[in-house]
Write a protein that holds these residues in place. Structure first.
Motif, PDB file in Angstrom:
ATOM      1  N   UNK A   1       0.832  -1.193   0.000  1.00  0.00           N
ATOM      2  CA  UNK A   1       0.000   0.000   0.000  1.00  0.00           C
ATOM      3  C   UNK A   1       0.879   1.260   0.000  1.00  0.00           C
ATOM      4  N   UNK A   2       1.919   1.239   0.789  1.00  0.00           N
ATOM      5  CA  UNK A   2       2.843   2.385   0.854  1.00  0.00           C
ATOM      6  C   UNK A   2       3.560   2.563  -0.481  1.00  0.00           C
ATOM      7  N   UNK A   3       4.011   1.460  -1.070  1.00  0.00           N
ATOM      8  CA  UNK A   3       4.701   1.537  -2.366  1.00  0.00           C
ATOM      9  C   UNK A   3       3.753   2.056  -3.451  1.00  0.00           C
ATOM     10  N   UNK A   4       2.509   1.619  -3.407  1.00  0.00           N
ATOM     11  CA  UNK A   4       1.513   2.092  -4.379  1.00  0.00           C
ATOM     12  C   UNK A   4       1.264   3.581  -4.238  1.00  0.00           C
ATOM     13  N   UNK A   5       1.158   4.061  -2.998  1.00  0.00           N
ATOM     14  CA  UNK A   5       0.967   5.494  -2.752  1.00  0.00           C
ATOM     15  C   UNK A   5       2.176   6.292  -3.236  1.00  0.00           C
ATOM     16  N   UNK A   6       3.380   5.780  -2.997  1.00  0.00           N
ATOM     17  CA  UNK A   6       4.592   6.485  -3.425  1.00  0.00           C
ATOM     18  C   UNK A   6       4.662   6.565  -4.946  1.00  0.00           C
ATOM     19  N   UNK A   7       4.298   5.477  -5.620  1.00  0.00           N
ATOM     20  CA  UNK A   7       4.317   5.482  -7.085  1.00  0.00           C
ATOM     21  C   UNK A   7       3.287   6.461  -7.644  1.00  0.00           C
ATOM     22  N   UNK A   8       2.105   6.492  -7.057  1.00  0.00           N
ATOM     23  CA  UNK A   8       1.080   7.421  -7.546  1.00  0.00           C
ATOM     24  C   UNK A   8       1.483   8.869  -7.274  1.00  0.00           C
ATOM     25  N   UNK A   9       2.147   9.118  -6.139  1.00  0.00           N
ATOM     26  CA  UNK A   9       2.631  10.458  -5.840  1.00  0.00           C
ATOM     27  C   UNK A   9       3.702  10.877  -6.838  1.00  0.00           C
ATOM     28  N   UNK A  10       4.581   9.947  -7.186  1.00  0.00           N
ATOM     29  CA  UNK A  10       5.673  10.239  -8.123  1.00  0.00           C
ATOM     30  C   UNK A  10       5.137  10.553  -9.519  1.00  0.00           C
TER      31      UNK A  10
END
Length: 61
Positions: A3-12
């Motif tokens: 979930x954290x990795x998904x949020x970071x990718x969407x933020x990027x």
């Protein structure tokens, strides 16, 4: 963790703020150009005002 990795990718990948950054950079470049060519710009404006004044005086004469 995923979930954290998904949020970071969407933020990027989010490009929402790029418009603001581009506008700030364009304004900064315009200000720099005006500061560099300040004397030339003032001379051109004075010349245009002088020409406009002469032409408008010709109309009234």
């Amino acid at each position: 963790m995923s979930l954290i990795m998904g949020k970071m990718k969407s933020f990027w990948k989010d490009e929402g703020g790029l418009g603001t950054l581009e506008m700030i950079l364009i304004i900064a470049v315009l200000i720099a150009v005006v500061l560099v060519f300040r004397k030339e710009i003032v001379e051109v404006v004075k010349s245009l005002i002088s020409t406009a004044g002469k032409k408008s005086q010709e109309v009234f004469d």
